[in-house]
Write an enzyme that holds these catalytic residues in place. Structure first.
Site, PDB file in Angstrom:
ATOM      1  N   SER A 141       0.878  -1.186   0.000  1.00 46.95           N
ATOM      2  CA  SER A 141       0.000   0.000   0.000  1.00 46.95           C
ATOM      3  C   SER A 141       0.902   1.218   0.000  1.00 46.95           C
ATOM      4  O   SER A 141       2.034   1.167   0.515  1.00 46.95           O
ATOM      5  CB  SER A 141      -0.868   0.004   1.254  1.00 46.95           C
ATOM      6  OG  SER A 141      -1.445   1.280   1.457  1.00 46.95           O
ATOM      7  N   TYR A 154      -2.191  -1.035  10.437  1.00 49.97           N
ATOM      8  CA  TYR A 154      -2.326  -1.533   9.066  1.00 49.97           C
ATOM      9  C   TYR A 154      -1.109  -1.086   8.245  1.00 49.97           C
ATOM     10  O   TYR A 154      -0.503  -1.890   7.533  1.00 49.97           O
ATOM     11  CB  TYR A 154      -3.623  -1.010   8.446  1.00 49.97           C
ATOM     12  CG  TYR A 154      -3.697  -1.189   6.955  1.00 49.97           C
ATOM     13  CD1 TYR A 154      -3.961  -2.440   6.403  1.00 49.97           C
ATOM     14  CD2 TYR A 154      -3.478  -0.117   6.081  1.00 49.97           C
ATOM     15  CE1 TYR A 154      -4.014  -2.614   5.020  1.00 49.97           C
ATOM     16  CE2 TYR A 154      -3.534  -0.279   4.713  1.00 49.97           C
ATOM     17  CZ  TYR A 154      -3.797  -1.529   4.182  1.00 49.97           C
ATOM     18  OH  TYR A 154      -3.839  -1.702   2.824  1.00 49.97           O
TER      19      TYR A 154
HETATM   20  N1  LIG Z   1      -8.880  -0.524  -1.039  1.00 50.72           N
HETATM   21  C1  LIG Z   1      -7.839   0.259  -0.807  1.00 50.72           C
HETATM   22  O1  LIG Z   1      -7.986   1.492  -0.681  1.00 50.72           O
HETATM   23  C2  LIG Z   1      -6.454  -0.329  -0.722  1.00 50.72           C
HETATM   24  C3  LIG Z   1      -5.358   0.547  -0.755  1.00 50.72           C
HETATM   25  C4  LIG Z   1      -4.077   0.024  -0.675  1.00 50.72           C
HETATM   26  C5  LIG Z   1      -3.877  -1.341  -0.556  1.00 50.72           C
HETATM   27  N2  LIG Z   1      -4.960  -2.175  -0.519  1.00 50.72           N
HETATM   28  C6  LIG Z   1      -4.692  -3.610  -0.374  1.00 50.72           C
HETATM   29  O2  LIG Z   1      -5.247  -4.299  -1.482  1.00 50.72           O
HETATM   30  C7  LIG Z   1      -5.595  -5.623  -1.104  1.00 50.72           C
HETATM   31  C8  LIG Z   1      -7.022  -5.920  -1.529  1.00 50.72           C
HETATM   32  O3  LIG Z   1      -7.867  -5.023  -0.844  1.00 50.72           O
HETATM   33  P1  LIG Z   1      -9.342  -4.632  -1.350  1.00 50.72           P
HETATM   34  O4  LIG Z   1      -9.403  -3.157  -1.334  1.00 50.72           O
HETATM   35  O5  LIG Z   1      -9.685  -5.367  -2.586  1.00 50.72           O
HETATM   36  O6  LIG Z   1     -10.192  -5.160  -0.098  1.00 50.72           O
HETATM   37  P2  LIG Z   1     -11.577  -5.971  -0.001  1.00 50.72           P
HETATM   38  O7  LIG Z   1     -12.513  -5.536  -1.069  1.00 50.72           O
HETATM   39  O8  LIG Z   1     -12.009  -5.823   1.426  1.00 50.72           O
HETATM   40  O9  LIG Z   1     -11.125  -7.465  -0.269  1.00 50.72           O
HETATM   41  C9  LIG Z   1     -10.299  -8.132   0.657  1.00 50.72           C
HETATM   42  C10 LIG Z   1     -10.202  -9.581   0.245  1.00 50.72           C
HETATM   43  O10 LIG Z   1      -9.369 -10.271   1.198  1.00 50.72           O
HETATM   44  C11 LIG Z   1     -10.042 -11.459   1.604  1.00 50.72           C
HETATM   45  N3  LIG Z   1      -9.656 -11.827   2.953  1.00 50.72           N
HETATM   46  C12 LIG Z   1      -9.622 -11.046   4.061  1.00 50.72           C
HETATM   47  N4  LIG Z   1      -9.286 -11.764   5.131  1.00 50.72           N
HETATM   48  C13 LIG Z   1      -9.087 -13.048   4.705  1.00 50.72           C
HETATM   49  C14 LIG Z   1      -8.726 -14.264   5.348  1.00 50.72           C
HETATM   50  N5  LIG Z   1      -8.506 -14.339   6.671  1.00 50.72           N
HETATM   51  N6  LIG Z   1      -8.624 -15.385   4.598  1.00 50.72           N
HETATM   52  C15 LIG Z   1      -8.870 -15.343   3.264  1.00 50.72           C
HETATM   53  N7  LIG Z   1      -9.206 -14.231   2.601  1.00 50.72           N
HETATM   54  C16 LIG Z   1      -9.320 -13.090   3.315  1.00 50.72           C
HETATM   55  C17 LIG Z   1     -11.529 -11.090   1.500  1.00 50.72           C
HETATM   56  O11 LIG Z   1     -12.308 -12.264   1.299  1.00 50.72           O
HETATM   57  P3  LIG Z   1     -13.256 -12.979   2.388  1.00 50.72           P
HETATM   58  O12 LIG Z   1     -13.812 -11.896   3.272  1.00 50.72           O
HETATM   59  O13 LIG Z   1     -14.292 -13.655   1.539  1.00 50.72           O
HETATM   60  O14 LIG Z   1     -12.352 -13.932   3.083  1.00 50.72           O
HETATM   61  C18 LIG Z   1     -11.556 -10.266   0.230  1.00 50.72           C
HETATM   62  O15 LIG Z   1     -11.642 -11.105  -0.887  1.00 50.72           O
HETATM   63  C19 LIG Z   1      -5.376  -5.702   0.417  1.00 50.72           C
HETATM   64  O16 LIG Z   1      -4.133  -6.312   0.676  1.00 50.72           O
HETATM   65  C20 LIG Z   1      -5.341  -4.237   0.844  1.00 50.72           C
HETATM   66  O17 LIG Z   1      -4.572  -4.057   2.009  1.00 50.72           O
HETATM   67  C21 LIG Z   1      -6.231  -1.703  -0.603  1.00 50.72           C
END
Ligand SMILES: NC(=O)c1ccc[n+]([C@@H]2O[C@H](COP(=O)([O-])OP(=O)(O)OC[C@H]3O[C@@H](n4cnc5c(N)ncnc54)[C@H](OP(=O)(O)O)[C@@H]3O)[C@@H](O)[C@H]2O)c1
Length: 261
Positions: A141, A154
């Protein structure tokens, strides 16, 4: 690497960036293994992607369980005979000041954001060495370069992802394995609503890009073998200026964001 016919594991594929990445990969003809806890969402995704060439495999489970992390890699290799790309995307955030952060939330974040990344990578490396090719892509991130109030643990977990990925890249520099860090900025997903301790309000959003835009950058990193990827020019400036001028970053954050407790 040619994406068509590649075997790619995408963790966190039930939502957001992971779902979008699995979709772009499928459009390009990859065999995609989709991983998350919510099995029904994975099944829907597999059905949605059936229109594209290549095969999909859904593996439902909790990545905070190390045995499941190993099983993801072993079941992929058992099914497809190889694992070409591992995309460690699953992640979890929080919304609380460090002084109030419950330790069980901190442990849950470390388990998914850091230890699962290490465990799946450790499981994949011997297969990639044997194959003579492979790529490990870890989603960090922009906050790994600059913690913000209310999400600092985080950010710390993502700093670990960044350091772990760079360390792995050095350790594997004489191997056929490419190691990549992706630094998304604020992205339109469920992430901010599902953050531990949060109620979905009060999100800081300097810029907000679509999950598909991040997904296309991730897939481009596979095609071009890129190792360090930011999504927008503003994200690039955020990461590099904060590294060069950390005290200026403190001052700007203090000026515009919550003052702290
Ligand atoms: N959105 C942002 O602004 C942002 C910015 C920078 C970086 N990121 C990073 O990008 C990545 C994806 O984030 P996103 O924004 O797409 O978030 P999201 O929409 O909340 O998706 C998160 C995913 O992680 C899975 N997950 C969470 N805990 C888990 C566990 N214990 N076991 C298996 N799967 C798990 C969730 O699936 P289930 O709940 O079905 O398990 C979901 O598919 C993350 O690493 C996040 O830190 C996001």
């Amino acid at each position: 690497m040619q994406v068509a016919n590649c075997v790619v594991v995408v963790t966190g594929a039930s939502a957001g960036i992971g779902r979008a990445t699995a979709t772009v990969l499928a459009e390009k003809g990859a065999h995609v293994v989709v991983v998350a806890r919510r099995a029904e969402r994975l099944e829907t995704l597999v059905a949605d992607l059936a229109q594209f060439p290549g095969e999909r495999l859904a593996l439902a489970g909790d990545l905070s369980d190390t045995d499941f992390c190993h099983a993801v890699v072993e079941q992929t290799v058992a099914h497809f005979g190889r694992i070409d790309v591992l995309i460690n995307n699953a992640g979890l955030g929080h919304k609380s000041y460090l002084a109030d952060l419950p330790l069980e939330h901190a442990r849950a974040i470390l388990d998914v954001n850091v230890l699962a990344v290490l465990a799946t990578s450790q499981a994949a490396i011997p297969h990639m060495r044997r194959q003579g090719r492979g790529q490990i892509i870890n989603i960090s991130s922009i906050l790994s370069a600059r913690p913000l109030p209310n999400t600092a643990f985080y950010s710390a977990s993502k700093s670990m992802v960044t350091a772990l990925t760079r360390g792995l890249r050095m350790e594997l520099r004489n191997s056929p394995i490419v190691v990549t860090t992706i630094y998304p900025g604020t992205t339109q997903t469920e992430f901010h609503d599902s953050a531990l301790g949060g109620d979905g309000t009060g999100n800081v959003a300097v810029t907000r890009v679509s999950a598909e835009k991040v997904a296309r950058k991730i897939v481009n990193a596979v095609e071009k073998g890129r190792t360090e990827v930011t999504i927008t020019p503003l994200d690039w400036a955020f990461v590099h200026l904060n590294r060069l001028f950390p005290r200026l970053g403190d001052w700007v954050v203090g000026l515009f964001l919550v003052k702290g407790k």
